[in-house]
Scaffold this active site. Structure first.
Site, PDB file in Angstrom:
ATOM      1  N   TYR A   1      -2.272 107.318  35.128  1.00  0.00           N
ATOM      2  CA  TYR A   1      -2.345 107.821  36.414  1.00  0.00           C
ATOM      3  C   TYR A   1      -0.575 107.902  37.031  1.00  0.00           C
ATOM      4  O   TYR A   1      -0.603 108.057  38.254  1.00  0.00           O
ATOM      5  CB  TYR A   1      -3.087 107.145  37.257  1.00  0.00           C
ATOM      6  CG  TYR A   1      -2.850 105.426  37.242  1.00  0.00           C
ATOM      7  CD1 TYR A   1      -1.936 104.926  37.996  1.00  0.00           C
ATOM      8  CD2 TYR A   1      -3.596 104.699  36.122  1.00  0.00           C
ATOM      9  CE1 TYR A   1      -1.725 103.425  37.936  1.00  0.00           C
ATOM     10  CE2 TYR A   1      -3.339 103.151  36.066  1.00  0.00           C
ATOM     11  CZ  TYR A   1      -2.392 102.713  37.051  1.00  0.00           C
ATOM     12  OH  TYR A   1      -2.147 101.403  36.927  1.00  0.00           O
TER      13      TYR A   1
ATOM     14  N   ARG B   1       4.758  98.175  41.353  1.00  0.00           N
ATOM     15  CA  ARG B   1       4.707  97.055  40.307  1.00  0.00           C
ATOM     16  C   ARG B   1       5.103  97.938  38.898  1.00  0.00           C
ATOM     17  O   ARG B   1       4.552  99.182  38.693  1.00  0.00           O
ATOM     18  CB  ARG B   1       3.103  96.643  40.040  1.00  0.00           C
ATOM     19  CG  ARG B   1       2.091  97.714  40.071  1.00  0.00           C
ATOM     20  CD  ARG B   1       0.914  97.053  39.605  1.00  0.00           C
ATOM     21  NE  ARG B   1      -0.395  98.032  39.877  1.00  0.00           N
ATOM     22  CZ  ARG B   1      -0.672  98.871  38.937  1.00  0.00           C
ATOM     23  NH1 ARG B   1      -0.037  99.228  37.708  1.00  0.00           N
ATOM     24  NH2 ARG B   1      -1.802  99.723  39.196  1.00  0.00           N
TER      25      ARG B   1
ATOM     26  N   HIS C   1      -1.416  97.189  36.093  1.00  0.00           N
ATOM     27  CA  HIS C   1      -2.198  96.253  37.120  1.00  0.00           C
ATOM     28  C   HIS C   1      -2.790  94.922  36.613  1.00  0.00           C
ATOM     29  O   HIS C   1      -2.428  94.042  37.364  1.00  0.00           O
ATOM     30  CB  HIS C   1      -3.617  97.156  37.644  1.00  0.00           C
ATOM     31  CG  HIS C   1      -4.694  96.439  38.448  1.00  0.00           C
ATOM     32  ND1 HIS C   1      -4.311  96.326  39.921  1.00  0.00           N
ATOM     33  CD2 HIS C   1      -5.539  95.674  38.490  1.00  0.00           C
ATOM     34  CE1 HIS C   1      -5.199  95.666  40.410  1.00  0.00           C
ATOM     35  NE2 HIS C   1      -6.011  95.286  39.483  1.00  0.00           N
TER      36      HIS C   1
END
Length: 370
Positions: free
Chosen positions: A283, A269, A273
């Site tokens: 991250y 992706r 999120h």
């Protein structure tokens, strides 16, 4: 008497042998070249163009949905860019009579299955009319509870089986969903009854900020199918031809009575999120993002179609303009939908309203009439 040959006790070797058999299935490489001719699903020129059209449309829908969310005109939204091959090519192999039980990122599959676009926007806004599916549309609303749709899919698939329907129940979750108990319960139940189900795990590398390697010590998620006694497939989730081929195969086996399949699509992706405050730069590295951008399913498929003289910049711009116009109209339709009221929710919840709610209903009705 001949003595029986002893077998060495080697559980580690057995595991390694199983894991080694789960190689990634691919048809189209990153340069848009066929690298597995025997596995080419041989779609017609018209089908190839339609698949590309849907993928481009879905990318524009994602971009517009992110903008609408930032403007405060949408509520909950989970970006989909990067997962078009996994989502759209898998759906392209399904039939209208099949049932889709989606996760919250799987709005595109529902739209291409027949969910009106304005209702998808209403769902994002939390409006109850977003969940009132049109008659004959075989879908459930996007599931917010991680992995819960897996158990539901096993039940729907069993129902189709009991009714001798030539249809399948299809569900999607992410790599994080594969850590939920419902994941194991769903594939095990469907496997036990050999029910017609297809279970997708879209391994987009991160469950929010948790890298998928921390979800499990297994080398693949696909190999978890072995424990349920069902086939498992690891596929390049950025390759639309590969995703279509494995889905078509899984569907055929399911309707032929051969039971369910677990399909892991390796994808990525590109966005956060969800739009609810996640920051992927905390991250993920820019190097990782760049590496996956080279595998972009739209770029890969575009190269393939252009080489066959089936796609052009002009065709793509036509799709982009169509998507923008239809999205604009759907947003307007959603805006014009009457605001939901407390009494609306009371009315649709019960066939016969309990006495305590009847009293509250009259109170709210009076407030709403002012």
């Amino acid at each position: 008497m001949a003595s029986k040959k002893s077998k060495q006790f080697d559980p580690v070797g057995t595991l390694q042998d199983i894991e080694s058999k789960f190689e990634m299935f691919q048809v189209l490489n990153e340069e848009g070249e066929i690298v597995n001719k025997d596995a080419d699903p041989n779609l017609s020129d018209e089908e190839l163009q339609e698949l590309m059209r849907r993928m481009v449309y879905t990318r524009i829908l994602d971009q517009r949905s992110i903008s609408l969310n930032r403007q405060g005109r949408l509520g909950f939204y989970a970006p989909t860019a990067g997962q078009e091959a996994s989502q759209i090519a898998s759906h392209f192999a399904l039939q209208k009579e099949d049932y889709i039980l989606p996760g919250y990122r799987d709005v595109p599959q529902l739209i291409w299955h027949g969910w009106p676009l304005h209702q998808a926007f209403l769902f994002s806004r939390g409006h109850f009319k977003g969940n009132q599916m049109p008659e004959g549309l075989n879908v459930l609303p996007p599931q917010i509870i991680i992995g819960a749709q897996y158990v539901q899919t096993a039940g729907v698939a069993l129902g189709l089986q009991k009714r001798n329907k030539k249809a399948v129940a299809v569900t999607y979750t992410g790599d994080g969903g594969s850590s939920q108990g419902d994941f194991y319960e769903g594939i095990n139940f469907a496997g036990s009854y050999r029910s017609p189900a297809i279970f997708f795990v879209q391994n987009n590398q991160y469950a929010i900020s948790t890298p998928w390697e921390l979800q499990t010590s297994a080398q693949t998620i696909a190999q978890k199918a072995v424990a349920a006694g069902i086939p498992g497939v690891l596929v390049d989730g950025m390759d639309p031809l590969a995703v279509y081929a494995v889905t078509r195969d899984a569907r055929k086996r399911a309707v032929d009575g051969e039971g369910p399949t677990l399909i892991e699509t390796l994808c990525y992706r590109y966005g956060p999120h969800t739009m609810a405050g996640d920051d992927p730069t905390r991250y993920r590295t820019s190097e990782t993002d760049s590496e996956w951008e080279k595998k972009d399913p739209l770029v890969r498929f575009r190269k393939y179609l252009e080489a066959k003289d089936l796609w052009s910049e002009e065709k793509e711009n036509e799709v982009i303009e169509q998507a923008k116009e239809e999205i604009k109209a759907a947003v307007k339709q959603a805006d014009n939908t009457p605001k939901q009221k407390v009494t609306d929710l009371m009315e649709i919840m019960y066939d016969e309203m309990p006495q305590n709610l009847k009293e509250q209903y009259e109170t709210y009705k009076a407030k709403e009439s002012k």
